[in-house]
Design an enzyme around this catalytic site. Sequence first.
Site, mmCIF file in Angstrom:
data_model
loop_
_atom_site.group_PDB
_atom_site.id
_atom_site.type_symbol
_atom_site.label_atom_id
_atom_site.label_comp_id
_atom_site.label_asym_id
_atom_site.label_seq_id
_atom_site.Cartn_x
_atom_site.Cartn_y
_atom_site.Cartn_z
ATOM 1 C CE LYS A 159 3.952 7.814 5.556
ATOM 2 N NZ LYS A 159 3.747 8.622 4.647
ATOM 3 C CD GLN A 181 3.365 4.654 2.385
ATOM 4 O OE1 GLN A 181 3.788 5.676 1.882
ATOM 5 N NE2 GLN A 181 2.229 4.662 2.970
ATOM 6 N N GLY A 227 -3.056 8.139 -4.287
ATOM 7 C CA GLY A 227 -2.361 9.465 -4.791
ATOM 8 C C GLY A 227 -1.454 9.873 -3.839
ATOM 9 C CG ASP A 228 2.965 10.694 -2.772
ATOM 10 O OD1 ASP A 228 3.646 11.870 -3.358
ATOM 11 O OD2 ASP A 228 3.085 10.481 -2.003
ATOM 12 C CG ASN A 284 -5.319 16.885 -0.175
ATOM 13 O OD1 ASN A 284 -6.457 17.259 -0.366
ATOM 14 N ND2 ASN A 284 -4.946 15.762 0.392
ATOM 15 C CB THR A 338 -2.617 13.615 4.631
ATOM 16 O OG1 THR A 338 -2.535 12.347 3.797
ATOM 17 C CG2 THR A 338 -1.160 13.558 5.117
ATOM 18 C CE LYS A 343 -4.007 1.919 0.436
ATOM 19 N NZ LYS A 343 -3.626 2.751 -0.792
ATOM 20 C CE LYS A 374 4.816 7.366 -2.182
ATOM 21 N NZ LYS A 374 3.608 7.668 -0.937
ATOM 22 C CB SER A 390 -5.436 4.747 1.898
ATOM 23 O OG SER A 390 -5.606 5.755 1.146
#
Length: 444
Positions: free
Chosen positions: A113, A110, A164-165, A239, A208, A89, A125, A376
């Site tokens: 996290k 990630q 998304g990023d 964002n 976030t 993820k 990623k 997510s």
Amino acid sequence: MSYVEKVLKNLKKQNPNEPEFHQAATEILTTLAPVVEKHPEYEKAGLLERFVEPERVISFRVSWVDDRGRVQVNKGYRVQFNSAIGPYKGGLRFHPSVNLSIIKFLGLEQILKNSLTGLPIGGGKGGSNFDPKGKSDREIMAFCQSFMTELYRHIGADTDVPAGDIGVGGREIGYLFGQYKRIRDEHVGVLTGRGLSYGGSLVRTEATGYGLVYITDEAMKARGDSLKGKTVIISGSGNVAIYACQKAQSLGAKVVAMYDSNGFIYDPDGIKLDVVKDIKEVKRGRIKEYAERVAGATYTEGCKGIWAIPCDVALPCATQNEIDAESAGILVKNGVKYVAEGANMPSTLQAIEVFQKAGVVFLPAKAANAGGVATSALEMAQSSGRTYWSFEEVDAKLKVIMANIYRNIDAAAKAYGFEGDYVMGANIAGFIKVADAMMAHGVV
């Protein structure tokens, strides 16, 4: 030479010219030394070597046709780093700076996290050096369709679920999902951050930024403090920055500065978020327009000067390494008490050292910005159950997750003799869960 030192030496030798990956691995592995010392079985099992080596690295060509009828070619990546506790993820980033080193550093971060959220998701990623800025909707659709035509064979709702990023928002997710559905002929939760009309989750857009403020508030409450009346600086104007600003203002803080890649705005009366949202979300303009529309506000070319504005709380929400040791020193001199990272690795290792030596409460990205991936995962749960939760339900779950993250990293730091060091706490708390799973799975 210690086990950690040997692993780091070999990692740098085997992965030359990847400075961002080296930086992330160094920060993580050095803080894990106390854990490794207590578990000699990790060395025998080659655990750290496996932890820093991605399970799979996918690199591919993305060919697409622009509005002039010319063929353009970009690089695409997906790094599936670790699936010990769940399916991969992690976001997709579309930005000219994207390369394998950046994707690997983001993927490594990630893992921890995602572990910290307490939810069953592994680390991955991906992205491309494609630049969405200045492109028409048709060009972005053409690129996204070509990108997914390769990526689709490597992802799945129970295998790898991108999100998304930077450069990948609701528009891009829509085009990517549409192409996946077209090729696979199935409507499943293979991407998160989807629109509400086709399986997305409420609060995902805000998650976030909201989560960043929730965990900052938890750290402040633990010290008998609060955001009420505090002066806040937020870097970025995308964002994460926008919704961190919204939540901080709702808790009584005064946000006085934000920036984009060209420069920063300063509004001593407090940022008018409706103006920022109109400029960035509706008109897709530049932040300098704010100073033209709001009396008393100023705009300054360049970004580094934002850190010279006195504040109580700094929330870097733009990109990696935006705060160096010099900027950290200026923030400390001007009285900053809390720094929480909304972007991924926005503070250099030297900057973090400056903050910690000065007694600043520093909340690292893998803990502080985990609200996005946590929500997510909540979207994945809703997709699997074909259910729908209200804004209030999802927001309440997010707040609990962020509070738990703070408590867990605080407890881990104390347990290993590093009270108040949340870099240590986050890395240790996230790693222990992954390490236990990897040991249980054997050599894979």
